[in-house]
Design a protein around this motif. Structure first.
Motif, mmCIF file in Angstrom:
data_model
loop_
_atom_site.group_PDB
_atom_site.id
_atom_site.type_symbol
_atom_site.label_atom_id
_atom_site.label_comp_id
_atom_site.label_asym_id
_atom_site.label_seq_id
_atom_site.Cartn_x
_atom_site.Cartn_y
_atom_site.Cartn_z
ATOM 1 N N ASP A 61 -5.466 -35.658 21.585
ATOM 2 C CA ASP A 61 -5.294 -35.641 20.071
ATOM 3 C C ASP A 61 -6.224 -34.373 19.395
ATOM 4 O OD1 ASP A 61 -3.703 -37.866 19.926
ATOM 5 O OD2 ASP A 61 -5.546 -39.221 19.601
ATOM 6 N N ARG A 62 -7.205 -34.115 20.476
ATOM 7 C CA ARG A 62 -8.300 -33.059 19.405
ATOM 8 C C ARG A 62 -8.323 -31.755 20.320
ATOM 9 N NH1 ARG A 62 -13.597 -35.878 17.875
ATOM 10 N NH2 ARG A 62 -13.911 -33.626 16.804
ATOM 11 N N LEU A 63 -7.824 -31.340 21.482
ATOM 12 C CA LEU A 63 -8.162 -30.382 22.195
ATOM 13 C C LEU A 63 -6.798 -29.571 22.556
ATOM 14 C CD1 LEU A 63 -10.638 -31.605 25.064
ATOM 15 C CD2 LEU A 63 -11.063 -30.438 22.701
ATOM 16 N N ALA A 93 -13.080 -46.789 34.409
ATOM 17 C CA ALA A 93 -11.636 -46.689 34.183
ATOM 18 C C ALA A 93 -11.469 -46.765 32.980
ATOM 19 C CB ALA A 93 -10.975 -47.617 35.204
ATOM 20 N N ASP A 94 -12.043 -47.454 31.958
ATOM 21 C CA ASP A 94 -11.503 -47.990 30.568
ATOM 22 C C ASP A 94 -11.764 -46.744 29.687
ATOM 23 O OD1 ASP A 94 -10.943 -49.496 28.248
ATOM 24 O OD2 ASP A 94 -13.127 -49.377 27.953
ATOM 25 N N LEU A 95 -13.096 -46.116 30.349
ATOM 26 C CA LEU A 95 -13.651 -45.034 29.330
ATOM 27 C C LEU A 95 -12.493 -43.583 29.468
ATOM 28 C CD1 LEU A 95 -15.476 -43.511 27.493
ATOM 29 C CD2 LEU A 95 -16.848 -43.181 29.579
ATOM 30 N N SER A 96 -11.921 -43.491 31.004
ATOM 31 C CA SER A 96 -11.051 -42.383 31.251
ATOM 32 C C SER A 96 -9.702 -42.478 30.488
ATOM 33 C CB SER A 96 -10.721 -42.585 32.652
ATOM 34 O OG SER A 96 -9.921 -41.668 32.781
ATOM 35 N N ALA A 97 -9.405 -43.654 30.037
ATOM 36 C CA ALA A 97 -8.178 -43.852 29.196
ATOM 37 C C ALA A 97 -8.431 -43.560 27.673
ATOM 38 C CB ALA A 97 -7.610 -45.361 29.219
ATOM 39 N N THR A 98 -9.394 -43.708 27.373
ATOM 40 C CA THR A 98 -10.067 -43.273 26.102
ATOM 41 C C THR A 98 -10.250 -41.792 25.790
ATOM 42 O OG1 THR A 98 -11.167 -45.594 25.733
ATOM 43 C CG2 THR A 98 -11.733 -43.622 24.142
ATOM 44 N N LEU A 99 -10.735 -41.359 26.796
ATOM 45 C CA LEU A 99 -10.738 -39.758 26.816
ATOM 46 C C LEU A 99 -9.611 -39.178 26.880
ATOM 47 C CD1 LEU A 99 -14.132 -39.611 29.069
ATOM 48 C CD2 LEU A 99 -14.079 -38.922 26.890
ATOM 49 N N ASP A 100 -8.563 -39.863 27.636
ATOM 50 C CA ASP A 100 -7.362 -39.045 27.828
ATOM 51 C C ASP A 100 -6.779 -39.091 26.318
ATOM 52 O OD1 ASP A 100 -7.304 -38.837 30.595
ATOM 53 O OD2 ASP A 100 -6.201 -40.772 30.999
ATOM 54 N N ALA A 117 -4.220 -27.079 24.692
ATOM 55 C CA ALA A 117 -3.976 -27.361 26.382
ATOM 56 C C ALA A 117 -4.649 -26.599 27.184
ATOM 57 C CB ALA A 117 -2.529 -26.561 26.434
ATOM 58 N N ALA A 118 -5.416 -25.232 26.610
ATOM 59 C CA ALA A 118 -6.240 -24.588 27.201
ATOM 60 C C ALA A 118 -7.623 -25.155 27.533
ATOM 61 C CB ALA A 118 -6.398 -23.316 26.836
ATOM 62 N N GLU A 119 -8.070 -26.072 26.449
ATOM 63 C CA GLU A 119 -9.348 -26.622 26.434
ATOM 64 C C GLU A 119 -9.527 -28.097 27.049
ATOM 65 O OE1 GLU A 119 -11.260 -25.940 22.220
ATOM 66 O OE2 GLU A 119 -9.299 -26.963 21.902
ATOM 67 N N ARG A 120 -8.086 -28.558 27.534
ATOM 68 C CA ARG A 120 -8.140 -29.964 28.049
ATOM 69 C C ARG A 120 -8.544 -29.794 29.725
ATOM 70 N NH1 ARG A 120 -2.128 -30.999 25.654
ATOM 71 N NH2 ARG A 120 -3.016 -31.198 23.376
ATOM 72 N N PRO A 121 -9.780 -30.586 29.742
ATOM 73 C CA PRO A 121 -10.251 -30.571 31.378
ATOM 74 C C PRO A 121 -9.311 -31.446 32.082
ATOM 75 C CG PRO A 121 -11.956 -31.252 29.569
ATOM 76 C CD PRO A 121 -10.769 -31.223 28.814
ATOM 77 N N LYS A 122 -9.186 -30.907 33.312
ATOM 78 C CA LYS A 122 -8.108 -31.241 34.309
ATOM 79 C C LYS A 122 -8.577 -32.157 35.307
ATOM 80 C CE LYS A 122 -4.404 -30.032 32.173
ATOM 81 N NZ LYS A 122 -3.439 -31.093 31.707
ATOM 82 N N SER A 123 -9.993 -32.317 35.207
ATOM 83 C CA SER A 123 -10.843 -33.028 36.296
ATOM 84 C C SER A 123 -11.916 -33.655 35.834
ATOM 85 C CB SER A 123 -11.416 -32.138 37.332
ATOM 86 O OG SER A 123 -12.259 -32.642 38.113
ATOM 87 N N LEU A 124 -11.909 -35.000 35.819
ATOM 88 C CA LEU A 124 -13.218 -35.821 35.120
ATOM 89 C C LEU A 124 -13.944 -36.518 36.179
ATOM 90 C CD1 LEU A 124 -11.523 -37.936 32.012
ATOM 91 C CD2 LEU A 124 -12.576 -35.702 31.988
ATOM 92 N N ARG A 125 -15.200 -36.363 36.368
ATOM 93 C CA ARG A 125 -16.079 -36.917 37.377
ATOM 94 C C ARG A 125 -17.031 -37.750 36.425
ATOM 95 N NH1 ARG A 125 -19.651 -34.914 42.395
ATOM 96 N NH2 ARG A 125 -20.418 -36.738 42.675
ATOM 97 N N PHE A 126 -17.315 -39.218 37.005
ATOM 98 C CA PHE A 126 -18.240 -39.917 36.198
ATOM 99 C C PHE A 126 -19.424 -40.046 37.102
ATOM 100 C CE2 PHE A 126 -14.098 -40.834 34.412
ATOM 101 C CZ PHE A 126 -14.327 -40.979 32.998
ATOM 102 N N GLY A 127 -20.476 -40.404 36.588
ATOM 103 C CA GLY A 127 -21.786 -40.637 37.185
ATOM 104 C C GLY A 127 -22.931 -41.209 36.138
ATOM 105 N N SER A 128 -24.058 -41.504 36.974
ATOM 106 C CA SER A 128 -25.012 -42.170 35.824
ATOM 107 C C SER A 128 -25.802 -41.316 35.203
ATOM 108 C CB SER A 128 -25.932 -43.149 36.842
ATOM 109 O OG SER A 128 -26.342 -42.565 37.837
#
Length: 389
Positions: free
Chosen positions: A360-362, A348-355, A364-375
């Motif tokens: 800032d760096r991508l 959850a904390d990492l998701s906010a950082t990635l947002d 509109a077309a490059e921005r992922p609209k779905s993030l999934r986390f796993g080990s």
């Protein structure tokens, strides 16, 4: 009026789209204050009309000069004051046989590459298309005319057929009627497949600038779209081949044929014998038919823009707290990302950082609209990266 094959109506539509794109660039994407296209020729360029300030007017002149290969020796003694004077400038340079139109690639990163096309070749392409759509009575444009797809289908084609162009935006009433040919991109066709309950009789659709999903095509046909044509091409080549849905293979346009490469792949060869790189690896299904099977450069198309998932993954991977990343095109036409956090990092904390990194760096077309986390990244038995839901 017609000079050097380019009709004034076509030059007008292209010029308006070119200027609108330049003003949008100068205003950091905000073109809300511009009047809706296409602007009448008697509209003032300054405060009483388009509202362009002096810097924006210079930008408009530069963009027109780059697109049509113009220079200042055909300008008047005073800078253009009305839209029609821009068109006069464009048309004054169309008297020679070697005129070109220059478009930029639709890439979302770095400096776009400029692609030069002889006006004569583009007019030949429009004439070939016109023969296949000679019964159309109106072009309904949902794409702008500063990219090659829009130039051919919403500027040159209606000029060849002698039919009007109307601009429509999804979200407003379409007011389609029998005899229309609707020019849109796959994302727009997806939206139309959900919004339109029933198409009027005898409406034809055209799609390009990305892969048209077969399920969307089926839905559109079920809702009464009379024909749906999918155009395969690129900024560097213009149209390469066309397929009529539900056909799965594309038929080459007359100016092209295929030639084998040493690596077992194929190149395009134009009518002058010049070899041209195909944007995709292809399956050659016949003497003049093909099926694209994947981009050579790893790009995917999002909203008509070339996007490189590997570049997006590298940027996300550089974020503090990220151990590994995979990025792919989602079935919804946007990018998705699979994130492996470093040990102990809260997703959850990492998701906010990635947002923040994404914003800032991508683009509109490059921005992922779905993030999934796993080990760990999802991989098959042979260790190859696999897809995820």
């Amino acid at each position: 009026m017609k000079i050097g094959g380019l009709r004034r109506s076509a030059a007008h539509r292209i010029a308006c789209a070119v200027v609108a794109a330049e003003v949008r660039r100068l205003r950091d994407g905000d073109a809300a204050r511009l009047p809706a296209l296409d602007w009448p020729e008697d509209m003032p360029i300054g405060d009483e009309g388009l509202g362009l300030d002096s810097i924006e007017q210079l930008g408009a002149l530069g963009a027109l000069a780059e697109t049509f290969g113009l220079d200042d020796d055909r300008l008047g003694t005073e800078p253009p004051a009305r839209v029609g004077e821009w068109i006069d400038w464009v048309m004054a340079a169309q008297h020679t046989s070697d005129r070109q139109i220059i478009v930029a690639t639709s890439g979302s990163t770095g400096a776009p590459r400029l692609c030069r096309h002889a006006v004569a070749d583009l007019l030949d392409e429009a004439a070939y298309i016109a023969a296949r759509f000679a019964d159309r009575r109106r072009v309904v444009a949902m794409v702008p005319a500063h990219h090659l797809y829009g130039i051919i289908w919403t500027a040159l084609l209606p000029g060849v057929l002698g039919i009007p162009v109307v601009v429509r935006t999804i979200g407003a009433a379409l007011d389609l009627t029998a005899g229309d040919i609707v020019v849109a991109v796959p994302e727009q066709w997806l939206a139309l497949s959900r919004i339109v309950r029933r198409f009027p009789d005898d409406v034809v659709g055209v799609s390009s600038a990305g892969v048209l999903d077969d399920r969307v095509a089926t839905d559109l046909s079920a809702k009464g779209l009379a024909r749906l044509v999918d155009v395969y091409g690129a900024s560097e080549t213009s149209a390469i081949a066309i397929r009529e849905i539900p056909a799965s293979t594309y038929e080459l346009l007359p100016r092209w044929h295929l030639a084998p490469r040493d690596d077992g792949d194929w190149d395009l060869v134009d009518s002058r014998g010049a070899r041209v790189d195909l944007p995709d690896r292809i399956d050659r299904t016949g003497d003049r038919t093909l099926r694209p099977i994947g981009r050579r450069d790893g790009a995917v198309q999002v909203g008509g823009h070339n996007v490189w998932p590997d570049r997006v993954a590298r940027i996300l991977r550089d974020t503090d707290g990220v151990a590994d990343v995979a990025v792919r095109l989602h079935a919804n036409g946007r990018l998705k990302a699979f994130i492996v956090p470093v040990d102990g990092r809260d997703p959850a904390d990492l998701s906010a950082t990635l947002d923040r990194v994404v914003a800032d760096r991508l683009t509109a077309a490059e921005r992922p609209k779905s993030l999934r986390f796993g080990s760990s990244l999802p991989r098959g038995e042979m260790g190859k990266l696999t897809d995820w839901v």
